[in-house]
Motif scaffolding. Structure first.
Motif, PDB file in Angstrom:
ATOM      1  N   TYR A 126       0.805   5.886  -7.381  1.00  0.00           N
ATOM      2  CA  TYR A 126      -0.461   6.496  -7.811  1.00  0.00           C
ATOM      3  C   TYR A 126      -0.309   8.012  -7.905  1.00  0.00           C
ATOM      4  CZ  TYR A 126      -5.558   7.198  -7.982  1.00  0.00           C
ATOM      5  OH  TYR A 126      -6.829   7.542  -8.362  1.00  0.00           O
TER       6      TYR A 126
ATOM      7  N   CYS B  43      -5.353   0.544  -9.878  1.00  0.00           N
ATOM      8  CA  CYS B  43      -6.302   0.322  -8.764  1.00  0.00           C
ATOM      9  C   CYS B  43      -7.067  -0.983  -8.963  1.00  0.00           C
ATOM     10  CB  CYS B  43      -7.284   1.483  -8.649  1.00  0.00           C
ATOM     11  SG  CYS B  43      -6.534   2.947  -7.940  1.00  0.00           S
TER      12      CYS B  43
ATOM     13  N   LEU C 117       0.821  -1.214   0.000  1.00  0.00           N
ATOM     14  CA  LEU C 117       0.000   0.000   0.000  1.00  0.00           C
ATOM     15  C   LEU C 117       0.859   1.270   0.000  1.00  0.00           C
ATOM     16  CD1 LEU C 117      -2.878   1.129   0.169  1.00  0.00           C
ATOM     17  CD2 LEU C 117      -2.723   0.972   2.650  1.00  0.00           C
TER      18      LEU C 117
ATOM     19  N   ARG D 248      -4.018   4.943 -13.889  1.00  0.00           N
ATOM     20  CA  ARG D 248      -4.425   4.942 -12.469  1.00  0.00           C
ATOM     21  C   ARG D 248      -5.529   3.910 -12.259  1.00  0.00           C
ATOM     22  NH1 ARG D 248      -5.120  10.881  -9.901  1.00  0.00           N
ATOM     23  NH2 ARG D 248      -2.962  11.123  -9.272  1.00  0.00           N
ATOM     24  N   ARG D 249      -6.489   3.894 -13.197  1.00  0.00           N
ATOM     25  CA  ARG D 249      -7.623   2.969 -13.089  1.00  0.00           C
ATOM     26  C   ARG D 249      -7.130   1.529 -13.146  1.00  0.00           C
ATOM     27  NH1 ARG D 249     -10.689   4.094 -17.634  1.00  0.00           N
ATOM     28  NH2 ARG D 249     -10.615   6.219 -16.892  1.00  0.00           N
TER      29      ARG D 249
ATOM     30  N   LYS E 148      -5.148   8.908 -16.441  1.00  0.00           N
ATOM     31  CA  LYS E 148      -6.299   8.368 -15.677  1.00  0.00           C
ATOM     32  C   LYS E 148      -6.460   6.874 -15.932  1.00  0.00           C
ATOM     33  CE  LYS E 148      -9.107  12.468 -15.153  1.00  0.00           C
ATOM     34  NZ  LYS E 148     -10.168  13.296 -15.694  1.00  0.00           N
TER      35      LYS E 148
ATOM     36  N   LEU F  66       2.174   1.649  -3.474  1.00  0.00           N
ATOM     37  CA  LEU F  66       1.039   1.854  -4.387  1.00  0.00           C
ATOM     38  C   LEU F  66       0.597   3.324  -4.327  1.00  0.00           C
ATOM     39  CD1 LEU F  66      -1.105   0.657  -6.252  1.00  0.00           C
ATOM     40  CD2 LEU F  66      -2.452   0.083  -4.233  1.00  0.00           C
ATOM     41  N   ARG F  67       0.526   3.834  -3.089  1.00  0.00           N
ATOM     42  CA  ARG F  67       0.127   5.234  -2.890  1.00  0.00           C
ATOM     43  C   ARG F  67       1.125   6.177  -3.552  1.00  0.00           C
ATOM     44  NH1 ARG F  67      -3.092   5.923   2.416  1.00  0.00           N
ATOM     45  NH2 ARG F  67      -1.619   4.581   3.495  1.00  0.00           N
TER      46      ARG F  67
ATOM     47  N   HIS G 134      -4.872  -4.034  -8.205  1.00  0.00           N
ATOM     48  CA  HIS G 134      -4.603  -4.256  -6.778  1.00  0.00           C
ATOM     49  C   HIS G 134      -5.865  -4.577  -5.996  1.00  0.00           C
ATOM     50  CE1 HIS G 134      -0.682  -2.670  -7.888  1.00  0.00           C
ATOM     51  NE2 HIS G 134      -0.250  -3.338  -6.824  1.00  0.00           N
ATOM     52  N   ALA G 135      -7.018  -4.071  -6.455  1.00  0.00           N
ATOM     53  CA  ALA G 135      -8.291  -4.436  -5.799  1.00  0.00           C
ATOM     54  C   ALA G 135      -8.525  -5.933  -5.961  1.00  0.00           C
ATOM     55  CB  ALA G 135      -9.439  -3.641  -6.397  1.00  0.00           C
TER      56      ALA G 135
ATOM     57  N   LEU H 198      -6.210  -7.857  -3.662  1.00  0.00           N
ATOM     58  CA  LEU H 198      -6.666  -7.798  -2.267  1.00  0.00           C
ATOM     59  C   LEU H 198      -7.855  -8.729  -2.062  1.00  0.00           C
ATOM     60  CD1 LEU H 198      -6.511  -4.155  -0.893  1.00  0.00           C
ATOM     61  CD2 LEU H 198      -5.005  -6.064  -0.499  1.00  0.00           C
TER      62      LEU H 198
END
Lengths: 247, 219
Positions: B156, B169, B149, B165-166, B162, B152-153, B172-173, B176
């Motif tokens: 990002y 995310c 994280l 970035r999408r 964009k 990742l932050r 990684h979603a 998780l």
């Protein structure tokens, strides 16, 4: 202000009241109440000195490990604890290592799994919504706050008792505080006490330097036949630990 | 025979390929590379730079290595190098103590290993940001454990695109989600009703993976 000995769970005003009562009942000589104020917290500071360990490092490590071990058994279903964990997204990197240390125990593993699965759920939602900026930072780690208060309390305790002959005698015979804690303590001391602590530290460092020099000399092929003592062999490790502490 | 690597972009160099390789190992690739880099830095310090005057001056100013990297230093095993460096540092500290002032005891520079770590982290994240969206890197990240994280932050925040970035995310979603599934299985199999079911290796490791995902391994 009521101060709580977080390690022993004793309230200082209760102790003062109790000891004052004892002295009135027992007709103790003057000064006895003062001596009896050396409660568990004081003796917790002396004990690591006998083993040449920094008392603050020992107390902090023991207390924070206990905090973590207890939290993941007793507080897993406590709403306040879970809310605190969600707000701060668990503990910071340094204190998360303490959580890793308790994983070998089955009960603790379950507690960790339940709490951390919840935290990951929160992060997953933020990732799905692309709101990474809403994921909390680890700036308010509960263990960092706990450690800071405990450290503050223990340093003040040393500052309060540093002129006590028993404390000075134990301190002189030991390796003393590690350098980071010595540095923190020095800001709370009178000039006389500062002189005592720095003189003790300097004396011990001179001995450590002798061991370091001897170790280097015996690594020279001309003196390789000379036996390296245990003190000399471990001098490098002691030097690193003195400079960094272990908490 | 055509010997040119037509598919290789000119700016892809060692660091990029290190990232691709690190994606094949367990854990955050950036954390792994930083840990490797720190080990090499300390090895180099002890074997090559013990007598370097600039390094010695930096270590005296920082009062040695910080507590986070002390274990790595001691694990390196070069007791002679450590004793030479620390004899010098302690001599300096004794001189500071002789001033009898609490303020004089503070270090004037940060830990050199921390400085190196921040620089390496910056370089790796910039490299990933430069090549994000490219198929080879996205495939590698897809097969990896994903970034922690913390990284990742940071990554990002460096991306302007964009779509990138999408993608990051979403990737990684999904990871998780899988990790959470392993953790739920781990919890379920601790229930006495299901205690006869074997806990797999990946389920057993899920707690460690969860903690490392949240805080990284290079703190």
């Amino acid at each position: 202000m009521r101060r709580r000995n977080q390690h022993a769970g004793w309230d200082e005003r209760v102790i003062e009241g109790f000891l004052s009562l004892l002295s009135r009942i027992g007709n103790d000589p003057p000064g006895a109440v003062e001596l009896k104020r050396k409660f568990l917290g004081y003796h917790d500071l002396l004990e690591p000195l006998k083993h040449n360990e920094c008392p603050l490092c020992v107390i902090i490590h023991r207390s924070t490990s206990h905090y973590v071990a207890t939290a993941f058994i007793e507080e897993v279903t406590n709403g306040q604890f879970r809310e605190e964990m969600r707000t701060n997204l668990g503990f910071c990197g340094r204190h998360s290592k303490l959580v890793l240390n308790i994983l070998p125990w089955k009960l603790h593993r379950m507690g960790v799994a339940i709490v951390y699965e919840d935290l990951l759920a929160q992060v997953q939602v933020n990732l799905a919504q692309e709101t990474l900026d809403k994921v909390p930072e680890h700036n308010n780690c509960a263990l960092c706050s706990f450690e800071s208060e405990l450290s503050d309390y223990a340093l003040q305790l040393i500052a309060d008792y540093c002129d006590d002959p028993e404390f000075q005698s134990s301190y002189s015979r030991s390796d003393g505080l590690c350098f980071p804690h010595l540095r923190a303590l020095c800001h709370r001391l009178s000039a006389k006490s500062l002189t005592f602590f720095l003189a003790q530290a300097s004396r011990k460092l001179s001995i450590l330097r002798q061991h370091l020099s001897a170790f280097q000399r015996k690594n020279d092929y001309r003196f390789a036949h000379e036996e390296v003592s245990a003190d000399e062999a471990h001098a490098g490790q002691r030097a690193v630990r003195f400079m960094t502490g272990s908490s | 025979m055509n010997l040119t690597r037509e598919h290789a972009s000119p700016e892809k160099f060692t660091r990029y390929y290190n990232i691709i390789e690190a994606c094949g190992r367990k854990g955050c690739p950036v954390c792994n590379l930083i840990a490797q880099g720190v080990d090499r830095y300390i090895d180099h310090l002890l074997y090559e730079n013990v007598n370097d005057p600039e390094i010695r001056k930096a270590l005296r100013s920082s009062q040695g290595i910080c507590v986070s990297h002390a274990d790595t230093l001691l694990r390196a095993g070069d007791t002679l190098g450590i004793s030479i460096l620390y004899e010098d540092i302690i001599r300096e500290v004794q001189a500071l103590m002789a001033r009898r002032s609490a303020r004089a005891l503070n270090p004037s520079q940060p830990c050199p290993v921390c400085r190196f770590r921040l620089s390496a982290e910056d370089n790796y994240l910039n490299t990933i940001a430069r090549h994000i969206g490219e198929r080879e890197l996205m495939d590698a990240l897809g097969k990896s454990s994903g970034l922690c994280l913390v990284h990742l932050r940071m990554l990002y925040g460096r991306l302007r695109n964009k779509r990138a970035r999408r993608q990051l995310c979403a990737l990684h979603a999904e990871k998780l989600g899988r990790l959470r599934a392993h953790m739920r299985e781990f919890i379920r199999k601790h229930d006495m009703q299901f205690s006869n079911e074997t806990i797999s290796e990946v389920e057993r490791e899920s707690c460690v993976a969860a903690i490392n995902t949240l805080v990284g391994m290079s703190a």
